[in-house]
Design an enzyme around this catalytic site. Structure first.
Site, PDB file in Angstrom:
ATOM      1  N   TRP A 170      44.214 -65.650 -34.644  1.00 56.48           N
ATOM      2  CA  TRP A 170      42.983 -65.283 -33.948  1.00 56.48           C
ATOM      3  C   TRP A 170      41.852 -65.890 -34.758  1.00 56.48           C
ATOM      4  CZ3 TRP A 170      42.700 -62.297 -29.444  1.00 56.48           C
ATOM      5  CH2 TRP A 170      41.412 -62.071 -28.971  1.00 56.48           C
TER       6      TRP A 170
ATOM      7  N   GLY B 171      44.301 -61.828 -42.554  1.00 55.86           N
ATOM      8  CA  GLY B 171      43.311 -61.128 -43.355  1.00 55.86           C
ATOM      9  C   GLY B 171      42.109 -61.999 -43.665  1.00 55.86           C
TER      10      GLY B 171
ATOM     11  N   LYS C 152      44.878 -40.889 -23.967  1.00 56.30           N
ATOM     12  CA  LYS C 152      44.300 -41.999 -24.719  1.00 56.30           C
ATOM     13  C   LYS C 152      43.046 -42.531 -24.049  1.00 56.30           C
ATOM     14  CE  LYS C 152      44.053 -44.940 -28.024  1.00 56.30           C
ATOM     15  NZ  LYS C 152      43.607 -44.444 -29.333  1.00 56.30           N
TER      16      LYS C 152
END
Length: 608
Positions: A74, A99, A603
């Site tokens: 991404w 990360g 949810k």
């Protein structure tokens, strides 16, 4: 949430790596690539877009090799292009990485001065050059890898190939998940057990600080201090589920521990770490906005409340905020040149959608902060502001909340720059502090065991109060909501200054008081309120930095304390959310409630 796959096999591994990457598509990505050892060199195949594009590349340029690594990326540092796609490589090294490397710009400058030539502006390429640098200095491969990892600051999961050692994959984890799978004369690596399910059900999860090496028949690990360690091998049933629990007892625990990674991904969408500035989404311009209206429900509402402080402090922008179920029924005098911001994890929340439509009908520019960019709220907004939390299975929101905060903090800083309130130097300092938050979240997670020890006592309470001031006040309310949601203990969050205006009447030895008090400009006032509780026999649990705790204990004996990292005070909610979440989680576990699916809750609330 990028994905990592590694395979050391008996036959060519590119197909297996591609299969593993396919199982990681749910994490979100915009490019993908594979690297293998082939004929004494490292070969790569990369493509932008879906994995079908990478399959097409492999069909035209087949990739052999018995050892390889793969990645779904991404876009973080650098646009989604073939050049920026992982694996990144030098002639000696290939690397895949999830990360953010906070100090990559400093490392890049250092390496450039000694002759390393970079092709991209990505943080990941820095890892490849750093390992290559230590190899060139004559370090053995394991030592070169560990020395490079020791220089990295941030949250990351890493897999590395070194050309002259073609039977091995070097691995490290700090904050982002990574799991090793053991097969019959084969070894596997993945971001989660679901990706490894086609190959093995014997899975070992690395812990923060672990680094090591895999070969065809096994692997070995050391901790951050270099001490050899063994982690428990588990039998995974990930093949039966779309998303596994990552070695955790509940999805909520897994999602709490994913926060260094997903907050890092969210920040990458809004922050340019090379220029130390905010990258505002197209069309998002606060320079002439007369007032910002924020609305949401539940936890998303509390993220909006925290953002109110940020927009007012950094952008000098007037903010009106209300719960969506109230805002939609109020007669709101929307101003000219007004903007309305709606926050929703699912993007389908019925009350939030209705409030959005009212504001749109009143001529407001509509922005939507959502975790699902294809959702109704995202589609109906003028500007979509995505978070990158990935699927959140637990009903009680955790990683979606911190990703919302990360995005909102970045946007508020960008608004301040657009409106001339922040200069470039202050923007750069805030960007630096924002990029440190994934690492600080990892530090907070490292204290989970200490938090758990407090929760057996907390689980016996019938009522709990949370106190905070400034940006910690909405976090106190969020803490109370989390405890109510999953432990069924009555809890309320209050502004600490309101204690004397009623809530103090509830104080006795049976009502725990959780005080969220970073060492900021309001710290002394908050601690004064805490001491008022203690003087009346109340038992207090303080969440603060080490210097804050040291100062507070001089005024009395605390029932409990949770140490948080020292950091930029206004950004503390992004990190202090972690101990707040852990308190609720371990209390619910101690009570034996259904953590992931608490009673009466759904949810996504898609009806009024």
């Amino acid at each position: 949430m990028c994905g990592i796959i590694g395979v050391i096999g008996k036959s060519e591994v590119a197909g297996s790596i591609l299969e593993g990457l396919t199982r990681l598509e749910y994490r979100g990505y915009d490019s993908a690539g594979i690297a293998t050892f082939l004929d004494g060199r490292i070969e790569r195949r990369r493509a932008v877009g879906k994995l079908s594009a990478l399959r097409d590349v492999l069909a035209g340029q087949p990739l052999g090799g018995l050892v390889g690594i793969g990645h779904t990326r991404w876009a973080t540092h650098g646009a989604p292009t073939v050049t920026n796609a992982h694996p990144h490589a030098t002639p000696e090294v290939a690397v895949v990485h999830n990360g953010i490397i906070e100090n990559f710009a400093d490392l890049r400058d250092e390496l450039t001065k000694v002759g390393q030539v970079f092709e991209t502006e990505t943080d990941t390429e820095t890892i490849a050059h750093l390992v290559s640098h230590y190899l060139a200095k004559g370090r053995p491969p394991e030592e070169a890898f560990v020395e490079a990892v020791n220089r990295l600051e941030g949250a990351f999961a890493i897999a590395v190939l070194i050309r002259d050692h073609p039977g091995k994959v070097y691995i490290a984890r700090m904050g982002s998940p990574l799991a090793v799978g053991r097969g019959d004369g084969e070894m596997f690596l993945g971001s989660d057990a679901y990706a490894l399910a086609p190959f093995t059900n014997l899975v070992t999860y690395l812990q923060d600080g672990d680094r090591g090496v895999m070969w065809q028949d096994g692997f070995e690990l050391t901790d951050a201090q270099g001490t050899p360690v063994q982690r428990t091998e588990q039998i995974s049933d990930a093949a039966a589920a779309m998303v596994d629990k990552g070695g955790h007892r509940h999805f909520m625990a897994k999602e709490i521990h994913e926060q260094p990674e997903v907050v890092g991904h969210t920040l990458s969408a809004y922050v340019d770490p090379v220029r130390r500035e905010i990258r505002m989404p197209e069309g998002l311009d606060f320079s002439a906005v007369s007032r910002l209206t924020i609305s949401a429900c539940g936890t998303a509402y509390y993220s909006g409340l925290i953002a109110k402080y940020w927009f007012e402090q950094w952008a000098n922008l007037s903010v009106e905020i209300d719960i969506a179920s109230e805002l939609r029924y109020r007669h709101v005098p929307y101003p000219e040149k007004g903007m309305a911001l709606y926050i929703s994890q699912s993007g389908e929340t019925a009350d939030t959608l209705a409030a959005l439509r009212d504001a749109k009908g009143a001529g407001q520019t509509i922005a939507a902060l959502v975790n699902v960019p294809e959702s109704t709220i995202a589609r109906e907004a003028d500007i979509c502001l995505p978070t990158h939390a990935g699927p959140e299975i637990g009903v009680a929101s955790t990683k979606a909340f911190t990703c919302q905060l990360a995005a909102l903090a970045a946007i508020a800083i960008g608004a301040g720059r657009q409106r001339g309130v922040l200069d470039a130097a202050r923007e750069g300092a805030l960007v630096d502090a924002l990029l440190e938050t994934p690492r600080h979240i990892s530090e907070a997670l490292a204290r989970a065991g200490e938090v758990e020890q407090l929760c057996n006592d907390l689980s016996r309470a019938r009522d709990v109060l949370y106190l905070g001031r400034g940006v910690s006040f909405p976090l106190a309310m969020e803490g109370a909501l989390k405890l109510k949601e999953i432990s069924y203990i009555h809890a309320e969050g209050y502004a600490a200054g309101e204690l004397k205006h009623g809530p103090i009447a509830l104080i006795d030895e049976n009502v725990p008081v959780i005080v969220v008090a970073p060492k900021d400009a309001l710290f002394e006032k908050t601690i004064s309120n805490m001491q008022e509780v203690m003087a009346r026999g109340g038992k207090c649990l303080l969440i603060s930095s080490s210097d804050g705790i040291a100062e507070a204990v001089r005024g009395g004996t605390l029932w409990g304390q949770v140490q948080a990292p020292v950091m930029e005070p206004l950004l503390t909610p992004i990190v202090y959310a972690v101990p707040v979440q852990l308190l609720a989680y371990y209390t619910a576990v101690a009570k034996g409630t259904d953590v992931d699916q608490p009673r009466n809750l759904a949810k996504s609330v898609t009806v009024e």
